[in-house]
Design an enzyme around this catalytic site. Structure first.
Site, short mmCIF file in Angstrom:
data_model
loop_
_atom_site.label_atom_id
_atom_site.label_comp_id
_atom_site.label_asym_id
_atom_site.label_seq_id
_atom_site.Cartn_x
_atom_site.Cartn_y
_atom_site.Cartn_z
N SER A 14 71.30 80.42 61.23
CA SER A 14 70.43 79.97 60.09
C SER A 14 69.71 81.13 59.55
CB SER A 14 69.55 78.71 60.58
OG SER A 14 68.44 79.50 61.03
N LYS A 15 69.04 80.99 58.46
CA LYS A 15 68.27 82.06 57.71
C LYS A 15 66.94 82.71 58.77
CE LYS A 15 65.44 79.64 54.45
NZ LYS A 15 65.36 79.48 53.13
#
Ligand code: GLU
Length: 510
Positions: A263-264
């Site tokens: 994920s970011k």
């Protein structure tokens, strides 16, 4: 059947493009080019609430940086435009109405509060995971439960008018995914998704399949997160009487531990970029592979093998070689671990292969250009040649090779102290004289003369060479010291030597 290959990359401009999105674009590009097909960019911007200005620009800039050339798309043109869904909004309504007329879709008028209340009351009855579907649609306010007059009046009033897809009961929805084989869904577990919203805009599902149909998309290659939506899409293709494209769902990218989706947030957690380019979204600033100093060719090579493999173990592939080798059949099912070390390895391999003049041009126009401004091209090419094998990024040639550019300021005194023996002082003086007397001052001559001296005097290399290194570069790390000396030239070496002697003098004072 020889259908022309047309594939699309269809991002929603809701923020910066994640590196996983780049991989999706890459696989579409490779497949299109392998099949002499067409690679299309379609911007899926029907959700105005999630629309982020500049995101489309970012996507296009990222594709350009990687050299993923588009054949059709916004700003490029093509016979199937417009390529932004917001500019196609007049197209979708009539298709939704056609489904209503055929009994495959229906109007629903429930407000947000009504839906929420229904969810709560179902949950109180113990029905978790409430869905608007065959089991509950009869209890809601829609054209299936209201009279034609009531329905007509509500449509005319125009509040909370949506169109929902009527999912068939007791059916198994099956399709073949090129990566996963046969995939089946129980229709009773699917919800009656909204396909047209109150503002007349389509939702993703409707717009996506209408456009795939109208744009004559032959293959849909997208992330695994869209696999379950495909059941809805397959139902719609059937309702419309259209042939569905072939589907390939790409495996998830996993974080470096191999557990959980990348994920970011993982970028910050593990200290690497998860976006291709820097993104400055005001509150949120994300680092990009480009700004970290990556070569786009290295990132492409790295991404190509995150979820796909070839038969042999060759790792270095140019874009053309990837195109030749690519096949949808060799995409893997299991999640691909995002191994940043591997990305660094690729970058280093590309750096080693890069032409020295090309590297120099990049450094001269890069953010550290000031520190090399006073050095000639010849000198810089020599330095690059010596340093590039040890660097992962172009800038590292400058940061790690600072002693090529200026006299060292930081010396490894600890090692110097350990290695320096006063009984060797006369040998050091003799070596200094060898350097001073060396007429053809180059690496080969220096190496031969100094090594001969060490052997003839029965000294060990380990007792002398580290001292030379520290005098010249301050550190034990670095390329062949004679090469460094040859490049820096006699004058610089002798002046650094003099500073080295001062260090020795200070050692004995301590
Ligand atoms: N707009 C969707 C996305 O943002 C596209 C999914 C698809 O390729 O169908 O990923």
């Amino acid at each position: 059947m020889d259908k022309k290959v047309r594939v699309r990359f269809a991002p929603s401009p809701t923020g910066p493009l994640h590196i996983g999105g780049v991989r999706t674009a890459l696989y579409n590009y490779l497949f299109a080019n392998k099949m002499n097909g067409t690679f299309i960019l379609r911007i899926e911007d029907t959700d105005q609430k999630r629309y982020v200005p500049k995101a489309e620009e970012y996507i296009i800039e990222a594709l350009n940086w990687f050299g993923l050339k588009l054949d059709e798309g916004p700003g490029i043109g093509g016979n199937y435009g417009p390529y932004r869904q917001s500019e196609r909004k007049d197209i979708y309504g009539k298709y939704a109405l056609a489904l209503v007329e055929k009994g495959f879709a229906y109007y629903a008028f429930d407000t947000g509060e009504e839906l929420e209340q229904k969810r709560k009351s179902e949950e109180e009855k113990g029905n978790q995971g409430y869905k608007y579907n065959h089991a509950t649609r009869a209890e809601m306010r829609n054209s299936l439960t209201l009279s034609p007059e009531e329905t007509k009046a509500l449509i005319e009033k125009g509040e909370n008018v949506t169109i929902r897809l009527k999912i068939p009961v007791d059916e198994t929805i099956t399709f073949t995914d090129k990566v996963r084989g046969e995939v089946s869904f129980d229709s009773n577990l699917l919800d009656d998704k909204v396909i047209l919203k109150n503002d007349g805009m389509p939702t993703y599902h409707l717009a996506n399949i209408i456009d795939d149909h109208l744009m004559e998309i032959s293959h849909v290659i997208r992330g695994e997160e869209w696999l379950s939506s495909t059941a809805h899409h397959v139902i719609m293709y059937k309702y419309f009487g259209w042939e569905a494209p072939e589907f390939s769902h790409l495996p998830l990218l996993l974080n470096p531990t191999g557990k959980g989706k990348l994920s970011k947030r993982h970028g910050a957690k593990f200290g690497f970029p998860v976006f291709p380019l820097e993104w400055n979204g005001g509150e949120e600033v994300f680092e990009g592979f480009r700004e970290r100093g990556f070569d786009p060719k290295a990132v492409i090579n790295f991404l190509a093998f995150l979820g796909w493999s070839t038969e042999d173990d060759k790792e270095m592939y140019t874009m053309d070689e990837l195109i030749q080798a690519f096949s949808l059949e060799r995409i893997v099912k299991s999640g691909a671990r995002f191994d940043f070390e591997k990305a660094l390895w690729y970058n280093q391999q590309y750096l080693i292969k890069a032409d020295n003049n090309e590297i120099l041009a990049a450094l001269r126009s890069g953010k550290m250009s000031n520190s090399i401004a006073n050095h000639s091209d010849d000198f810089m090419v020599g330095m690059i040649d010596l340093m590039k094998e040890r660097a992962q990024f172009y800038d590292q040639i400058i940061t790690d090779g600072q002693y090529f550019l200026t006299d060292p300021t930081d010396y490894d005194i600890k090692t110097l102290k350990k290695k320096y023996k006063s009984e060797n002082q006369n040998h050091l003086d003799n070596i200094k004289n060898i350097i001073a007397d060396c007429t053809e001052f180059n690496a080969t001559n220096l190496s031969t003369k100094i090594k001969n001296y060490i052997s003839e005097n029965e000294l060990s290399f380990g007792a002398i060479l580290p001292i030379l290194r520290i005098f010249i570069s301050g550190t034990l790390k670095g390329p062949d010291i004679f090469e460094v000396m040859g490049l820096l030239g006699k004058e610089t070496i002798l002046s650094r030597w003099a500073k080295g002697e001062d260090l020795i003098a200070n050692l004995s004072k301590e």
